[in-house]
Design a protein around this motif. Structure first.
Motif, PDB file in Angstrom:
ATOM      1  N   TRP A 121     -12.440  11.217   0.230  1.00  0.00           N
ATOM      2  CA  TRP A 121     -13.522  11.665   1.106  1.00  0.00           C
ATOM      3  C   TRP A 121     -14.796  11.501   0.310  1.00  0.00           C
ATOM      4  O   TRP A 121     -14.905  11.992  -0.808  1.00  0.00           O
ATOM      5  CB  TRP A 121     -13.292  13.119   1.493  1.00  0.00           C
ATOM      6  CG  TRP A 121     -14.357  13.720   2.346  1.00  0.00           C
ATOM      7  CD1 TRP A 121     -14.400  13.736   3.711  1.00  0.00           C
ATOM      8  CD2 TRP A 121     -15.517  14.439   1.911  1.00  0.00           C
ATOM      9  NE1 TRP A 121     -15.509  14.418   4.136  1.00  0.00           N
ATOM     10  CE2 TRP A 121     -16.226  14.845   3.044  1.00  0.00           C
ATOM     11  CE3 TRP A 121     -16.030  14.757   0.658  1.00  0.00           C
ATOM     12  CZ2 TRP A 121     -17.406  15.569   2.963  1.00  0.00           C
ATOM     13  CZ3 TRP A 121     -17.203  15.464   0.578  1.00  0.00           C
ATOM     14  CH2 TRP A 121     -17.880  15.872   1.730  1.00  0.00           C
ATOM     15  N   LYS A 122     -15.751  10.766   0.887  1.00  0.00           N
ATOM     16  CA  LYS A 122     -17.015  10.513   0.208  1.00  0.00           C
ATOM     17  C   LYS A 122     -18.144  10.592   1.229  1.00  0.00           C
ATOM     18  O   LYS A 122     -18.111   9.910   2.259  1.00  0.00           O
ATOM     19  CB  LYS A 122     -16.988   9.122  -0.438  1.00  0.00           C
ATOM     20  CG  LYS A 122     -18.270   8.756  -1.177  1.00  0.00           C
ATOM     21  CD  LYS A 122     -18.160   7.354  -1.773  1.00  0.00           C
ATOM     22  CE  LYS A 122     -19.410   6.970  -2.499  1.00  0.00           C
ATOM     23  NZ  LYS A 122     -19.492   7.545  -3.831  1.00  0.00           N
ATOM     24  N   ASN A 123     -19.112  11.421   0.954  1.00  0.00           N
ATOM     25  CA  ASN A 123     -20.292  11.552   1.814  1.00  0.00           C
ATOM     26  C   ASN A 123     -19.935  11.765   3.286  1.00  0.00           C
ATOM     27  O   ASN A 123     -20.525  11.176   4.182  1.00  0.00           O
ATOM     28  CB  ASN A 123     -21.200  10.329   1.672  1.00  0.00           C
ATOM     29  CG  ASN A 123     -21.733  10.167   0.272  1.00  0.00           C
ATOM     30  OD1 ASN A 123     -21.982  11.144  -0.426  1.00  0.00           O
ATOM     31  ND2 ASN A 123     -21.888   8.926  -0.155  1.00  0.00           N
ATOM     32  N   GLY A 124     -18.930  12.596   3.534  1.00  0.00           N
ATOM     33  CA  GLY A 124     -18.555  12.941   4.900  1.00  0.00           C
ATOM     34  C   GLY A 124     -17.641  11.948   5.598  1.00  0.00           C
ATOM     35  O   GLY A 124     -17.308  12.128   6.760  1.00  0.00           O
ATOM     36  N   LYS A 125     -17.196  10.904   4.897  1.00  0.00           N
ATOM     37  CA  LYS A 125     -16.292   9.913   5.485  1.00  0.00           C
ATOM     38  C   LYS A 125     -14.996   9.871   4.691  1.00  0.00           C
ATOM     39  O   LYS A 125     -14.996  10.028   3.472  1.00  0.00           O
ATOM     40  CB  LYS A 125     -16.924   8.524   5.486  1.00  0.00           C
ATOM     41  CG  LYS A 125     -18.117   8.400   6.394  1.00  0.00           C
ATOM     42  CD  LYS A 125     -18.643   6.971   6.394  1.00  0.00           C
ATOM     43  CE  LYS A 125     -19.872   6.872   7.283  1.00  0.00           C
ATOM     44  NZ  LYS A 125     -20.419   5.517   7.278  1.00  0.00           N
ATOM     45  N   THR A 126     -13.892   9.627   5.398  1.00  0.00           N
ATOM     46  CA  THR A 126     -12.584   9.536   4.767  1.00  0.00           C
ATOM     47  C   THR A 126     -12.138   8.084   4.716  1.00  0.00           C
ATOM     48  O   THR A 126     -12.249   7.365   5.707  1.00  0.00           O
ATOM     49  CB  THR A 126     -11.551  10.368   5.552  1.00  0.00           C
ATOM     50  OG1 THR A 126     -12.001  11.729   5.597  1.00  0.00           O
ATOM     51  CG2 THR A 126     -10.186  10.307   4.913  1.00  0.00           C
ATOM     52  N   PHE A 127     -11.634   7.677   3.563  1.00  0.00           N
ATOM     53  CA  PHE A 127     -11.152   6.309   3.361  1.00  0.00           C
ATOM     54  C   PHE A 127      -9.705   6.359   2.893  1.00  0.00           C
ATOM     55  O   PHE A 127      -9.390   7.057   1.928  1.00  0.00           O
ATOM     56  CB  PHE A 127     -11.985   5.591   2.296  1.00  0.00           C
ATOM     57  CG  PHE A 127     -13.449   5.501   2.623  1.00  0.00           C
ATOM     58  CD1 PHE A 127     -13.952   4.411   3.304  1.00  0.00           C
ATOM     59  CD2 PHE A 127     -14.310   6.526   2.255  1.00  0.00           C
ATOM     60  CE1 PHE A 127     -15.301   4.328   3.613  1.00  0.00           C
ATOM     61  CE2 PHE A 127     -15.663   6.460   2.561  1.00  0.00           C
ATOM     62  CZ  PHE A 127     -16.155   5.357   3.245  1.00  0.00           C
ATOM     63  N   LYS A 128      -8.835   5.612   3.572  1.00  0.00           N
ATOM     64  CA  LYS A 128      -7.460   5.443   3.094  1.00  0.00           C
ATOM     65  C   LYS A 128      -7.497   4.324   2.070  1.00  0.00           C
ATOM     66  O   LYS A 128      -7.969   3.228   2.354  1.00  0.00           O
ATOM     67  CB  LYS A 128      -6.508   5.092   4.232  1.00  0.00           C
ATOM     68  CG  LYS A 128      -5.062   4.963   3.754  1.00  0.00           C
ATOM     69  CD  LYS A 128      -4.118   4.882   4.928  1.00  0.00           C
ATOM     70  CE  LYS A 128      -2.681   4.661   4.547  1.00  0.00           C
ATOM     71  NZ  LYS A 128      -2.128   5.424   3.481  1.00  0.00           N
ATOM     72  N   LEU A 129      -7.020   4.605   0.877  1.00  0.00           N
ATOM     73  CA  LEU A 129      -7.104   3.640  -0.210  1.00  0.00           C
ATOM     74  C   LEU A 129      -5.875   2.743  -0.219  1.00  0.00           C
ATOM     75  O   LEU A 129      -4.808   3.115   0.273  1.00  0.00           O
ATOM     76  CB  LEU A 129      -7.298   4.376  -1.531  1.00  0.00           C
ATOM     77  CG  LEU A 129      -8.640   5.133  -1.558  1.00  0.00           C
ATOM     78  CD1 LEU A 129      -8.699   6.098  -2.707  1.00  0.00           C
ATOM     79  CD2 LEU A 129      -9.807   4.168  -1.613  1.00  0.00           C
ATOM     80  N   PRO A 130      -6.019   1.540  -0.759  1.00  0.00           N
ATOM     81  CA  PRO A 130      -4.934   0.554  -0.671  1.00  0.00           C
ATOM     82  C   PRO A 130      -3.731   0.922  -1.535  1.00  0.00           C
ATOM     83  O   PRO A 130      -3.863   1.486  -2.615  1.00  0.00           O
ATOM     84  CB  PRO A 130      -5.586  -0.738  -1.165  1.00  0.00           C
ATOM     85  CG  PRO A 130      -6.719  -0.297  -2.020  1.00  0.00           C
ATOM     86  CD  PRO A 130      -7.200   0.999  -1.442  1.00  0.00           C
ATOM     87  N   ASN A 131      -2.568   0.555  -1.023  1.00  0.00           N
ATOM     88  CA  ASN A 131      -1.316   0.775  -1.725  1.00  0.00           C
ATOM     89  C   ASN A 131      -1.123  -0.295  -2.789  1.00  0.00           C
ATOM     90  O   ASN A 131      -1.800  -1.323  -2.777  1.00  0.00           O
ATOM     91  CB  ASN A 131      -0.164   0.731  -0.714  1.00  0.00           C
ATOM     92  CG  ASN A 131       1.040   1.521  -1.169  1.00  0.00           C
ATOM     93  OD1 ASN A 131       1.208   1.816  -2.344  1.00  0.00           O
ATOM     94  ND2 ASN A 131       1.903   1.850  -0.228  1.00  0.00           N
ATOM     95  N   ASP A 132      -0.194  -0.060  -3.684  1.00  0.00           N
ATOM     96  CA  ASP A 132       0.175  -1.064  -4.681  1.00  0.00           C
ATOM     97  C   ASP A 132       1.279  -1.948  -4.094  1.00  0.00           C
ATOM     98  O   ASP A 132       1.842  -1.636  -3.047  1.00  0.00           O
ATOM     99  CB  ASP A 132       0.657  -0.383  -5.963  1.00  0.00           C
ATOM    100  CG  ASP A 132       1.913   0.423  -5.710  1.00  0.00           C
ATOM    101  OD1 ASP A 132       2.983   0.027  -6.188  1.00  0.00           O
ATOM    102  OD2 ASP A 132       1.820   1.457  -5.008  1.00  0.00           O
ATOM    103  N   ASN A 133       1.609  -3.036  -4.764  1.00  0.00           N
ATOM    104  CA  ASN A 133       2.612  -3.974  -4.259  1.00  0.00           C
ATOM    105  C   ASN A 133       3.997  -3.370  -4.136  1.00  0.00           C
ATOM    106  O   ASN A 133       4.769  -3.769  -3.269  1.00  0.00           O
ATOM    107  CB  ASN A 133       2.669  -5.218  -5.149  1.00  0.00           C
ATOM    108  CG  ASN A 133       1.410  -6.046  -5.034  1.00  0.00           C
ATOM    109  OD1 ASN A 133       0.709  -6.002  -4.028  1.00  0.00           O
ATOM    110  ND2 ASN A 133       1.100  -6.806  -6.068  1.00  0.00           N
ATOM    111  N   GLY A 134       4.351  -2.412  -4.978  1.00  0.00           N
ATOM    112  CA  GLY A 134       5.674  -1.799  -4.949  1.00  0.00           C
ATOM    113  C   GLY A 134       5.780  -0.565  -4.070  1.00  0.00           C
ATOM    114  O   GLY A 134       6.819   0.076  -4.035  1.00  0.00           O
TER     115      GLY A 134
END
Length: 168
Positions: free
Chosen positions: A93-106
């Protein structure tokens, strides 16, 4: 501030003082983590999502983008809140927005149990399948451009770790 099966409270002089009651008969009310967020509010994670809790009124507001996930850990760093989940990866969560972060290959990052940023600017994450890290600057780049490819270094049993399950 502490969270438990019956709600939120605090410990003073060795005694628990109750602030906000949660109905323990509802499993989604089980508190996983409590954090004073960069916005000054109390953030509460559970397996029904993340909410911002007003300690005075005991009213809570769901954090947009984090409803319905099993949120296990909250971590504040540079005015951001990182959220590790059980089965749904990790978010920021940054500056009022939520971001789903990328997964790893495994798919190791499907279950993130804790976060740490070291003095070299690496974000470390413990998972069910090992310890992973990426440069914190990679996270910032991804937030600015979701096509940016984050790379992760994975440490597990092949690296001499006797048990790669870092569940807490």
């Amino acid at each position: 501030i502490v969270g438990g099966s019956h709600g939120i409270g605090y410990i003073k002089s060795g005694n628990y003082n109750h602030l906000c009651h949660y109905d323990p008969s509802h499993p989604e009310n089980r508190i996983e983590d409590v954090l004073r967020g960069p916005d000054g509010n109390m953030w509460v994670s559970s397996c029904s999502g993340v909410k911002i809790q007003n300690i005075k009124s005991c009213e809570s507001i769901p954090v947009q983008g984090l409803q319905g996930i099993c949120a296990r850990i909250l971590f504040s760093y540079q005015s951001n809140v990182f959220v590790g989940t059980y089965g749904d990866g990790y978010y920021v969560w940054k500056n009022g927005k939520t971001f789903k972060l990328p997964n790893d290959n495994g798919n190791y990052l499907s279950h993130v149990h804790s976060f740490l940023v070291d003095e070299l600017g690496r974000l470390w994450m413990s998972t069910n399948k090992g310890l992973l890290n990426t440069k914190y600057s990679n996270i910032e780049k991804y937030i600015a451009d979701s096509t940016y490819k984050c790379t992760y270094q994975v440490y597990g049993e092949d690296d001499g770790i006797l048990n790669s399950e870092f569940n807490g």
